[in-house]
Design a protein around this motif. Structure first.
Motif, PDB file in Angstrom:
ATOM      1  N   VAL A  48     -13.699  -4.325  -6.524  1.00 54.85           N
ATOM      2  CA  VAL A  48     -12.817  -3.198  -6.813  1.00 54.85           C
ATOM      3  C   VAL A  48     -11.611  -3.256  -5.891  1.00 54.85           C
ATOM      4  O   VAL A  48     -11.752  -3.347  -4.666  1.00 54.85           O
ATOM      5  CB  VAL A  48     -13.544  -1.853  -6.644  1.00 54.85           C
ATOM      6  N   HIS A  49     -10.436  -3.210  -6.500  1.00 57.22           N
ATOM      7  CA  HIS A  49      -9.174  -3.170  -5.765  1.00 57.22           C
ATOM      8  C   HIS A  49      -8.600  -1.763  -5.870  1.00 57.22           C
ATOM      9  O   HIS A  49      -8.507  -1.207  -6.969  1.00 57.22           O
ATOM     10  CB  HIS A  49      -8.189  -4.173  -6.376  1.00 57.22           C
ATOM     11  N   PRO A  50      -8.209  -1.137  -4.736  1.00 54.26           N
ATOM     12  CA  PRO A  50      -7.590   0.190  -4.794  1.00 54.26           C
ATOM     13  C   PRO A  50      -6.142   0.059  -5.238  1.00 54.26           C
ATOM     14  O   PRO A  50      -5.247  -0.268  -4.453  1.00 54.26           O
ATOM     15  CB  PRO A  50      -7.704   0.688  -3.347  1.00 54.26           C
ATOM     16  N   ALA A  51      -5.890   0.306  -6.522  1.00 53.02           N
ATOM     17  CA  ALA A  51      -4.586   0.029  -7.118  1.00 53.02           C
ATOM     18  C   ALA A  51      -3.607   1.156  -6.849  1.00 53.02           C
ATOM     19  O   ALA A  51      -3.894   2.325  -7.114  1.00 53.02           O
ATOM     20  CB  ALA A  51      -4.748  -0.184  -8.622  1.00 53.02           C
ATOM     21  N   THR A  52      -2.439   0.793  -6.349  1.00 51.42           N
ATOM     22  CA  THR A  52      -1.353   1.735  -6.107  1.00 51.42           C
ATOM     23  C   THR A  52      -0.139   1.303  -6.919  1.00 51.42           C
ATOM     24  O   THR A  52      -0.068   0.156  -7.359  1.00 51.42           O
ATOM     25  CB  THR A  52      -0.986   1.780  -4.611  1.00 51.42           C
ATOM     26  N   PRO A  53       0.826   2.192  -7.124  1.00 53.67           N
ATOM     27  CA  PRO A  53       2.018   1.778  -7.879  1.00 53.67           C
ATOM     28  C   PRO A  53       2.764   0.667  -7.159  1.00 53.67           C
ATOM     29  O   PRO A  53       2.916   0.699  -5.943  1.00 53.67           O
ATOM     30  CB  PRO A  53       2.858   3.053  -7.947  1.00 53.67           C
ATOM     31  N   GLY A  54       3.215  -0.320  -7.892  1.00 49.90           N
ATOM     32  CA  GLY A  54       3.950  -1.437  -7.305  1.00 49.90           C
ATOM     33  C   GLY A  54       5.412  -1.389  -7.700  1.00 49.90           C
ATOM     34  O   GLY A  54       5.856  -0.430  -8.344  1.00 49.90           O
ATOM     35  N   PRO A  55       6.190  -2.416  -7.308  1.00 52.69           N
ATOM     36  CA  PRO A  55       5.702  -3.575  -6.572  1.00 52.69           C
ATOM     37  C   PRO A  55       5.580  -3.298  -5.079  1.00 52.69           C
ATOM     38  O   PRO A  55       6.361  -2.531  -4.514  1.00 52.69           O
ATOM     39  CB  PRO A  55       6.785  -4.635  -6.833  1.00 52.69           C
ATOM     40  N   VAL A  56       4.602  -3.914  -4.446  1.00 55.32           N
ATOM     41  CA  VAL A  56       4.468  -3.785  -3.005  1.00 55.32           C
ATOM     42  C   VAL A  56       5.603  -4.558  -2.338  1.00 55.32           C
ATOM     43  O   VAL A  56       6.136  -5.528  -2.879  1.00 55.32           O
ATOM     44  CB  VAL A  56       3.108  -4.318  -2.506  1.00 55.32           C
ATOM     45  N   ALA A  57       5.976  -4.116  -1.144  1.00 59.60           N
ATOM     46  CA  ALA A  57       7.061  -4.786  -0.427  1.00 59.60           C
ATOM     47  C   ALA A  57       6.625  -6.130   0.124  1.00 59.60           C
ATOM     48  O   ALA A  57       7.449  -7.038   0.278  1.00 59.60           O
ATOM     49  CB  ALA A  57       7.562  -3.880   0.704  1.00 59.60           C
ATOM     50  N   ASP A  58       5.337  -6.269   0.416  1.00 63.49           N
ATOM     51  CA  ASP A  58       4.849  -7.481   1.070  1.00 63.49           C
ATOM     52  C   ASP A  58       3.633  -8.001   0.308  1.00 63.49           C
ATOM     53  O   ASP A  58       2.510  -7.538   0.519  1.00 63.49           O
ATOM     54  CB  ASP A  58       4.490  -7.169   2.529  1.00 63.49           C
ATOM     55  N   LEU A  59       3.857  -8.965  -0.568  1.00 63.45           N
ATOM     56  CA  LEU A  59       2.738  -9.510  -1.346  1.00 63.45           C
ATOM     57  C   LEU A  59       1.771 -10.261  -0.447  1.00 63.45           C
ATOM     58  O   LEU A  59       0.570 -10.291  -0.723  1.00 63.45           O
ATOM     59  CB  LEU A  59       3.266 -10.439  -2.446  1.00 63.45           C
ATOM     60  N   ASP A  60       2.269 -10.849   0.650  1.00 58.88           N
ATOM     61  CA  ASP A  60       1.371 -11.560   1.566  1.00 58.88           C
ATOM     62  C   ASP A  60       0.344 -10.611   2.177  1.00 58.88           C
ATOM     63  O   ASP A  60      -0.825 -10.976   2.363  1.00 58.88           O
ATOM     64  CB  ASP A  60       2.176 -12.235   2.679  1.00 58.88           C
ATOM     65  N   ALA A  61       0.771  -9.372   2.493  1.00 55.75           N
ATOM     66  CA  ALA A  61      -0.165  -8.402   3.051  1.00 55.75           C
ATOM     67  C   ALA A  61      -1.221  -8.019   2.018  1.00 55.75           C
ATOM     68  O   ALA A  61      -2.407  -7.877   2.353  1.00 55.75           O
ATOM     69  CB  ALA A  61       0.587  -7.160   3.531  1.00 55.75           C
ATOM     70  N   LEU A  62      -0.812  -7.856   0.753  1.00 54.99           N
ATOM     71  CA  LEU A  62      -1.794  -7.557  -0.299  1.00 54.99           C
ATOM     72  C   LEU A  62      -2.761  -8.735  -0.447  1.00 54.99           C
ATOM     73  O   LEU A  62      -3.973  -8.533  -0.598  1.00 54.99           O
ATOM     74  CB  LEU A  62      -1.074  -7.287  -1.617  1.00 54.99           C
ATOM     75  N   ALA A  63      -2.229  -9.963  -0.390  1.00 50.89           N
ATOM     76  CA  ALA A  63      -3.081 -11.138  -0.510  1.00 50.89           C
ATOM     77  C   ALA A  63      -4.068 -11.220   0.647  1.00 50.89           C
ATOM     78  O   ALA A  63      -5.242 -11.583   0.453  1.00 50.89           O
ATOM     79  CB  ALA A  63      -2.232 -12.409  -0.580  1.00 50.89           C
ATOM     80  N   ASP A  64      -3.617 -10.875   1.862  1.00 51.49           N
ATOM     81  CA  ASP A  64      -4.532 -10.902   3.015  1.00 51.49           C
ATOM     82  C   ASP A  64      -5.671  -9.902   2.825  1.00 51.49           C
ATOM     83  O   ASP A  64      -6.838 -10.201   3.132  1.00 51.49           O
ATOM     84  CB  ASP A  64      -3.765 -10.571   4.299  1.00 51.49           C
TER      85      ASP A  64
END
Length: 445
Positions: free
Chosen positions: A311-327
């Motif tokens: 389960v991923h806690p989905a928030t409205p995007g786009p996120v500013a830092d995709l690397d942080a989401l990937a981490d």
């Protein structure tokens, strides 16, 4: 003291198996969830995995298909016998191949796609595990195939018997069995049964170890802000489709994090009409589920259902830092063995008012890992089958091969079509933001 759901199941299973006159095999956590959902909502068959292929009309020999399906099923305990409940405990009862092939009639004025979709909805709750269904549009009728030169084959599996890794094995083995056309065996060998049992038991050991206090604390922190929007299964669905350029090289590793962000944006856009806009952080995250799995270390290469729903806690995007989401996603994968029921318990213990229902689903299929289905020397052209039931109000499936095919399906009874189009536009915009198309090479002088 924390009581493991997996340990409790194993105790019940061993008691039932010890007193059974026939061999009973244990089930993974994912298999048990599929069977429980099926028992609670028998009218929904969203737990079927169909692959649909188009072939030139006249390519397919139905009797040969039936022999191939039976021959493949006979090699794999997950496609033999049948799922059952013994003394309140879900198990796989060992037996002969559970497979069939059938030609589906198409009524005048109907289409092959509609007939195949109805046949899948009529799938009996007790099997078979593997079905090959063939249909063609009637001669002289309007068709999605204007030439009238194609017939459609659906290869459909009970999801409790397979996962994504199994699909590649299945297409390769069906191609070989159809080519060889040998009499099928009566059932799996003792070695195949032993390998399957060992693989499932190792999976259950991993699930038990991954459901302890440390995992509970991790998922409580990760999902304690979930509210969800009241996800539920959908029976009347629509589908939108778009093809994007394939990611190449190192960029392929960014595809799944980009999809998580893009689908989160689509989910929030779709639910916007149902209530006030949710903040990007804190309470208000929606529950986006995705399957993830693989065989435990040292497990035999057995076909089956060795996945978990993360389960991923989905928030409205786009996120500013995709690397942080990937981490954060990689951190989640380190805890991927925690059974879904334990994850729900952890989130609720942490204060999330989340029922455990998923607001959306995401799947990514790497087509480079799945060989084509070649029958009679002809590779099938894979094509989507829309209008099927969904296990959530919205589902996004992506297929990554020579391009990135993105499909969004939604609950027509819950969301207007205009809202679905707006959500899909948001999804595509976020994907293009994170995965910009590579410029075409400059022409050579």
């Amino acid at each position: 003291m924390h009581a493991s759901i997996t340990a409790a199941y194993l105790a019940r299973y061993r008691s039932a198996a010890a007193e059974s006159p026939v061999e009973l095999l244990p089930l993974t956590g994912a298999q048990r969830r599929f069977l429980i959902t099926r028992r609670l909502t028998p009218q929904s068959r969203s737990d079927i995995v169909p692959l649909m292929f188009a072939y030139p009309r006249g390519t397919l020999d139905l009797e040969r298909l039936a022999r191939a399906a039976t021959a493949v099923a006979a090699h794999h305990p997950a496609l033999c016998g049948g799922f059952a409940t013994v003394r309140g405990t879900p198990v796989l009862r060992a037996g002969g191949p559970s497979a069939e092939a059938a030609r589906i009639p198409v009524a005048p004025g109907g289409t092959a796609r509609a007939a195949l979709r109805e046949a899948l909805l009529d799938w009996p709750a007790d099997g078979p595990a593997l079905r090959l269904l063939v249909a063609a549009d009637p001669d002289g009728e309007p068709s999605a195939d204007p030439s009238g030169a194609e017939e459609l084959l659906v290869v459909a599996l009970d999801h409790a018997a397979c996962d994504e890794q199994s699909l590649g094995v299945l297409t390769a083995e069906l191609s070989a069995a159809y080519e060889q056309d040998e009499p099928p065996a009566a059932g799996p060998t003792p070695r195949a049964l032993a390998d399957y049992r060992q693989a499932v038991e190792l999976q259950l050991d991993a699930e038990d170890a991954a459901g302890g206090p440390a995992a509970q604390a991790y998922w409580g922190r990760r999902l304690g802000g979930l509210t969800g929007a009241g996800g539920s299964a959908a029976t009347s669905t629509g589908m939108l489709t778009e093809r994007l350029p394939a990611a190449e090289g190192a960029a392929r590793g960014a595809v799944f994090p980009a999809l998580l962000d893009a689908v989160g944006s689509a989910l929030h856009r779709l639910h916007r009409t149902e209530g006030p806009s949710r903040p990007e952080t804190g309470g208000g995250a929606l529950a986006l589920g995705y399957p993830w799995g693989g065989r435990p270390a040292g497990a035999p290469a057995a076909l089956g259902c060795f996945l978990n729903t993360l389960v991923h806690p989905a928030t409205p995007g786009p996120v500013a830092d995709l690397d942080a989401l990937a981490d954060a996603w990689w951190d989640d994968l380190d805890q991927a063995g925690t059974p879904f029921d334990e994850v729900v318990r952890a989130a609720r213990t942490a204060g999330a008012p989340w029922s455990g229902a998923l607001d959306g689903l995401l799947t990514l299929d790497d087509l480079h890992r799945r060989p084509p289905l070649v029958l009679g020397g002809t590779p099938g052209r894979e094509t989507p089958l829309d209008g099927r039931p969904l296990a959530a109000p919205m589902a996004v499936s992506a297929s990554h091969g020579d391009d990135l095919l993105v499909r969004l399906a939604w609950d027509r009874d819950r969301f207007p079509e205009a809202d679905a189009h707006a959500a899909f536009d948001d999804l595509l915009a976020v994907l293009r933001h994170h995965l910009p198309a590579r410029p075409s090479p400059a022409p050579q002088a």
